[in-house]
Scaffold this active site. Sequence first.
Site, PDB file in Angstrom:
ATOM      1  N   ASP A 193       2.830   2.204  -7.080  1.00 61.20           N
ATOM      2  CA  ASP A 193       2.754   1.695  -8.419  1.00 61.20           C
ATOM      3  C   ASP A 193       2.701   2.943  -9.227  1.00 61.20           C
ATOM      4  O   ASP A 193       2.034   3.922  -8.957  1.00 61.20           O
ATOM      5  CB  ASP A 193       1.936   0.504  -8.622  1.00 61.20           C
ATOM      6  CG  ASP A 193       2.155  -0.374  -9.984  1.00 61.20           C
ATOM      7  OD1 ASP A 193       3.343   0.233 -10.562  1.00 61.20           O
ATOM      8  OD2 ASP A 193       1.654  -1.383  -9.992  1.00 61.20           O
TER       9      ASP A 193
ATOM     10  N   THR B 100       0.882   2.327 -12.140  1.00 57.86           N
ATOM     11  CA  THR B 100      -0.530   2.236 -12.720  1.00 57.86           C
ATOM     12  C   THR B 100      -1.713   2.386 -11.774  1.00 57.86           C
ATOM     13  O   THR B 100      -1.310   1.875 -10.483  1.00 57.86           O
ATOM     14  CB  THR B 100      -0.664   0.781 -13.595  1.00 57.86           C
ATOM     15  OG1 THR B 100       0.545   0.668 -14.536  1.00 57.86           O
ATOM     16  CG2 THR B 100      -2.196   0.591 -14.182  1.00 57.86           C
TER      17      THR B 100
ATOM     18  N   ASP C 112      -3.275  -2.370  -5.072  1.00 58.32           N
ATOM     19  CA  ASP C 112      -4.660  -2.820  -5.244  1.00 58.32           C
ATOM     20  C   ASP C 112      -4.634  -4.171  -5.554  1.00 58.32           C
ATOM     21  O   ASP C 112      -5.699  -4.881  -5.864  1.00 58.32           O
ATOM     22  CB  ASP C 112      -5.140  -2.035  -6.558  1.00 58.32           C
ATOM     23  CG  ASP C 112      -4.185  -2.148  -7.877  1.00 58.32           C
ATOM     24  OD1 ASP C 112      -3.178  -2.714  -7.576  1.00 58.32           O
ATOM     25  OD2 ASP C 112      -4.678  -1.585  -8.716  1.00 58.32           O
TER      26      ASP C 112
END
Length: 779
Positions: free
Chosen positions: A295, A297, A542
């Site tokens: 990702d 972020t 995450d």
Amino acid sequence: MAERGLSAAEVAHRVANGQVNDVPSAPTRSVGQILRANLFTRFNLLLGSLLAVILVVGPIQDALFGLVIVANTVVGVVQELRAKRTLDRLEVVNAPRAKVVRDGQVAELAVGQVVLDDVLEAAAGDQVVVDGEVLEAAGLEVDESLLTGESETVARGPGDRLLSGSFVAAGSGRYRATKVGREAYAVQLTEQARRFTLARSELRAGVDQILKYVTWALVPTAALLFVSQLRLEHGVRAGLSGAVAGTVAMVPEGLVLLTSVAFAVGVVRLGRRQVLVRELPAVETLARVDVICFDKTGTITAGDLAVQELVPRDGAAGEEEAAAALGALAAADPNPNATLRAIGQAFPAPASGRQPPGAAVPFSSARKWSGASFATRGSFLLGAPEVLLAPGGDGGSDGGAELLRQAERIAVQGRRVLLLAHSAQPLDGEAPPPALVPRAMVVIGDRVRGDAADTVAWFAAEGVQVKVVSGDHPRTVGAVAGQVGIAGADHPVDARTLPEGGAELAELLEARSVFGRVVPQQKRAMVEALGSRGHVVAMTGDGVNDVLALKDADLGIAMGGGSPASRAVAELVLMDGRFATLPAVMAEGRRVIANIERVAKVFVTKTVYATVLAVAVGLAGLAFPFLPRHLTLISSLTIGIPGFFLALEPNTQRSRPGFVRRTLTFAIPAGLIAAFGTLVAYQVADVANIPQDQARTTATLALAGLGLVVLALAARPLNHLRRMLLTAMAGAFVVVLTVPFLRTFFALDLPPLQVALTTLALVAALGALLTVVVLRLRA
């Protein structure tokens, strides 16, 4: 009900009915499962059976190979238990707490104590622990990125649904628990990933395949040897000892142990880099990865917002006024969202100069602005330029149009633009006041990690493809990816347009690198599509939304600060959450596997020559030329000990498919020549009519010499350290032959000089032949 919550009696009634938030445990293996998985293996079954026979009929010296069973099992069990304990401690540290309203009082309880219909409080930074319905809201906004992958917050008001696993980004409120335990959204999303699966391992599969071949050959070979030795020795004990000596060498026990040790050493090294390895074979998968998906972020960016630039409308003269207004707006909101918190950090309002707002409107994703009125300064608003620059204000002028174009140019760079505007009129209702005057533009963005560009460059140099899969807008994702040098960042793909067909999706994934608006099911489909093209895929994540993709990927990599579900299904956990750790992690995997493959060649060579010797001796009706301790000595000096050192050498070569084929291409000719040389040397001793102990020592000399030749060929190219290793092993064998105690312990009796010289000449000739054969096959 929102004020008082449930009573004690109502809570007790729901507990009695099982309406409790009994969240199921993560899909990790229990201690019993770990012990069973490492004890009851094909390898332990083979060697354990032979060990039992030797313990009954032979001297203890012939049972030395049993230590390999113990060591291999201990290494595997200790590593998995260590990983389990670390994860369990991490769950305790990161476990959220619930603020529950009961009998009019707010109490902080463990998540498992929440019951159906409980009223819970949530403020900025709190996690939503169960699915619920909003009862009260004051500027409530939630971040559902762990569930959906989108980093944009969403506003929630009375009657709206809240999902477990989301976080309160701004505001506060109360909600009623409508679904608890296994009925909650986050739990249902992770249910598909609840079955524990081992990391995929070509090396382990290859070793298992070799062990399967050995199993098929071992039983008939052992029977053949036992019958032949029984006829010669006229005793059951001697027959069994000879049969075990011949068959135990067929099992590449050192390869299994050395693989576990090399993995364990890699795990320790990775642990020093704050990387938790949950399964030993995951180290191997690291070496094979050629595509990594992650990702934006938390990997490329640090995951926290910061003010990057303030562009005042009136130049330097208006900068001070704009900064003061921004500080006042941030201070006026009791529950600021992430954007206002970033503005407050950049432009702190002095405590002495703060004015309480006469009216305030919190930010809403629906209205896309927030604001406050001050008695002496009028109203200041902060929001999306396209909303505040509406027709009727300055937005209808050329200046407003130019501001919008400027904001669009900044947004294309992957940054967020907010407009600070002023009005002399007070705030009234949901609409902005009339006659807004732009004062400044505030540019906010995720902070790009300083080491992200170097990390991406390393992947490119090592032939590992990078795929960015994010829930954010494709243009934003592409702009950030471009800042760190990801190829194809200027052509991001909107995942809402992705084809559903596996072949078409795989084709697109091969051609493009950056994807936005990706939902959890698409991440999983992407992993499957890449795998269908033969790629070894690593997936980092995450959130709960990453769980299915993490589990289906060849290697799942979770962030230590992420959701418990993501950590539970991943093979690796980056405890410090640093994306820059991955190059060192992959380099460690490559070191381990490239070296294991090198030493596997000598271990399987032993399997080949032991099988050929056992069959030949059984069919010819000869006495077996070795005792078990002879083969233990040869294996230790020509395979086990040097293999240990070779397995720990530096090596950065990316592993390639075809482990079994490459290993057998080397081992079969090497094993055949070693077996042939041993049988010829044994026959030389027989022709010389020397005692049986001297004949066995002659065979030991031949096999040890040829074993050292095989080791030298497997260790090519020979550097200074490898030459020293070969010299040390040859010297150790000479020490065993010359020290009386060691010679007696290993039942060695030196043959006459003529027989010894003939054996050494035979080793030299066959060694030269073997070198030519191996080098031609390698070419």
